[in-house]
Design a protein around this motif. Structure first.
Motif, short mmCIF file in Angstrom:
data_model
loop_
_atom_site.label_atom_id
_atom_site.label_comp_id
_atom_site.label_asym_id
_atom_site.label_seq_id
_atom_site.Cartn_x
_atom_site.Cartn_y
_atom_site.Cartn_z
N ARG A 57 20.99 8.07 6.87
CA ARG A 57 20.23 8.08 8.23
C ARG A 57 21.50 7.38 9.41
NH1 ARG A 57 15.90 4.37 7.97
NH2 ARG A 57 16.75 3.03 6.32
N LEU A 59 22.95 7.03 13.51
CA LEU A 59 22.52 7.13 14.97
C LEU A 59 22.88 8.21 15.89
CD1 LEU A 59 20.69 4.97 16.58
CD2 LEU A 59 23.31 4.59 17.42
N GLN A 166 14.24 -1.07 8.17
CA GLN A 166 13.40 -0.19 8.54
C GLN A 166 13.19 -0.70 10.29
OE1 GLN A 166 11.77 2.23 7.28
NE2 GLN A 166 12.93 2.30 5.08
N LYS A 168 12.62 0.30 14.15
CA LYS A 168 10.71 0.74 14.44
C LYS A 168 12.42 2.22 15.23
CE LYS A 168 7.93 -2.73 15.11
NZ LYS A 168 6.63 -3.31 16.33
N GLN A 169 11.79 3.06 16.28
CA GLN A 169 12.76 4.14 17.10
C GLN A 169 12.76 3.40 18.28
OE1 GLN A 169 14.08 7.12 15.36
NE2 GLN A 169 15.32 6.71 17.58
N GLU A 171 13.61 0.38 19.10
CA GLU A 171 14.40 -0.33 19.00
C GLU A 171 16.33 0.47 18.71
OE1 GLU A 171 15.70 -4.39 16.09
OE2 GLU A 171 14.58 -2.43 15.27
N LEU A 172 16.39 1.47 18.00
CA LEU A 172 17.51 2.57 17.97
C LEU A 172 17.60 2.83 18.89
CD1 LEU A 172 16.77 4.42 14.29
CD2 LEU A 172 18.09 2.42 15.01
N ASP A 173 16.78 3.45 19.77
CA ASP A 173 16.65 4.23 21.15
C ASP A 173 17.31 3.35 22.10
OD1 ASP A 173 15.26 6.80 20.62
OD2 ASP A 173 13.59 5.82 21.23
N ARG A 176 21.38 2.27 21.54
CA ARG A 176 21.96 4.10 21.80
C ARG A 176 22.01 3.54 22.94
NH1 ARG A 176 19.87 7.62 18.12
NH2 ARG A 176 17.68 7.28 19.19
N GLU A 230 20.76 12.42 8.34
CA GLU A 230 19.51 12.17 8.90
C GLU A 230 19.45 11.57 9.83
OE1 GLU A 230 15.21 10.01 8.77
OE2 GLU A 230 16.02 9.88 7.14
N VAL A 232 18.73 10.20 13.66
CA VAL A 232 18.18 9.09 14.36
C VAL A 232 18.36 8.36 15.84
CG1 VAL A 232 17.25 8.23 11.85
CG2 VAL A 232 18.67 7.18 13.61
#
Length: 232
Positions: A57, A59, A166, A168-169, A171-173, A176, A230, A232
């Motif tokens: 995965r 970013l 793992q 949360k989306q 958190e990744l957003d 970024r 992948e 994300v």
């Protein structure tokens, strides 16, 4: 998330993404080992490490790359290139070593790997400092040669997630967007005009269609075929 990052000036604009949280600092190859071992959750790692782990995965949207001259990844030589017969490779990045092998084949160069050697593959701040000292003379810039050969940008490093991470989306957003905000302020982070030129015009921080095409080209020319990533 526990973040891992390289201790190089080109990564400074990303600092806004871990505000208040000190990341784990390590050279690219060592950082990848920490990521796969689960010591960090998200790390800026050499793209070659990801290409050799299908399904990783990554970013989307932000990376470390170049389109043309990069300055901080190069083969430095004190004698004419045609007179060199050996090279000392960096131990810090599998991507740069693989890129060199591809470009050497393209250029018809077959040097022995040894230490010391006639030429040295250097990356990161040491390479940038050497480039500045030489004012670009006596260096084969790998970013420039790649783009001249393929017509595409090159992606050196990406933010990858560890196999057990793992987040949360959301958190990744946030991570970024913070990276992008920092990149937008990179001119004011530069210590001098040379560094400003490097951060603004040599390093590309985006990861869009064109960069992904360059990444796919690198995988294909390296014999890996189509690699599944992948985003994300």
């Amino acid at each position: 998330m526990k973040i891992g990052c390289v201790p190089y000036r080109h990564a400074q604009p990303f600092a806004a993404a871990w505000a208040g949280q000190e990341p784990v600092w390590a050279h690219p190859k060592e950082l990848a080992k920490k990521l796969w071992a689960g010591e960090v959750d998200l790390a800026l790692v050499p793209v070659w490490e990801v290409l050799n782990r299908p399904g990783t995965r990554v970013l989307d949207g932000v990376a470390i790359g170049s389109r043309g001259e990069v300055r901080s990844v190069g083969v430095f030589h004190d004698q004419p290139l045609a007179d060199c017969r050996s090279i000392q490779l960096t131990p810090h990045s599998a991507t740069s070593v693989q890129l060199w092998k591809l470009l050497a084949q393209h250029l018809g160069i077959s040097w022995v790997e040894k230490t010391p050697a006639d030429a040295r593959l250097v990356i990161g701040d040491l390479a940038l400092e050497e480039w500045n000292r030489r004012n670009g003379q006596g260096v084969l810039d790998l970013g420039r040669v790649w783009t001249e050969w393929t017509g595409k940008p090159f992606v050196f490093g990406v933010w990858a997630l560890g196999p057990k991470a793992q987040p949360k989306q959301a958190e990744l957003d946030r991570f970024r967007e913070a990276c992008r905000e920092g990149v937008g302020r990179r001119a004011e982070m530069a210590r001098d005009e040379k560094e400003r030129e490097y951060l603004m015009h040599c390093i590309r921080y985006g990861l869009g269609v064109e960069e992904k095409e360059g990444l796919a080209e690198f995988a294909q020319r390296s014999g890996l075929g189509k690699v599944e990533i992948e985003w994300v």
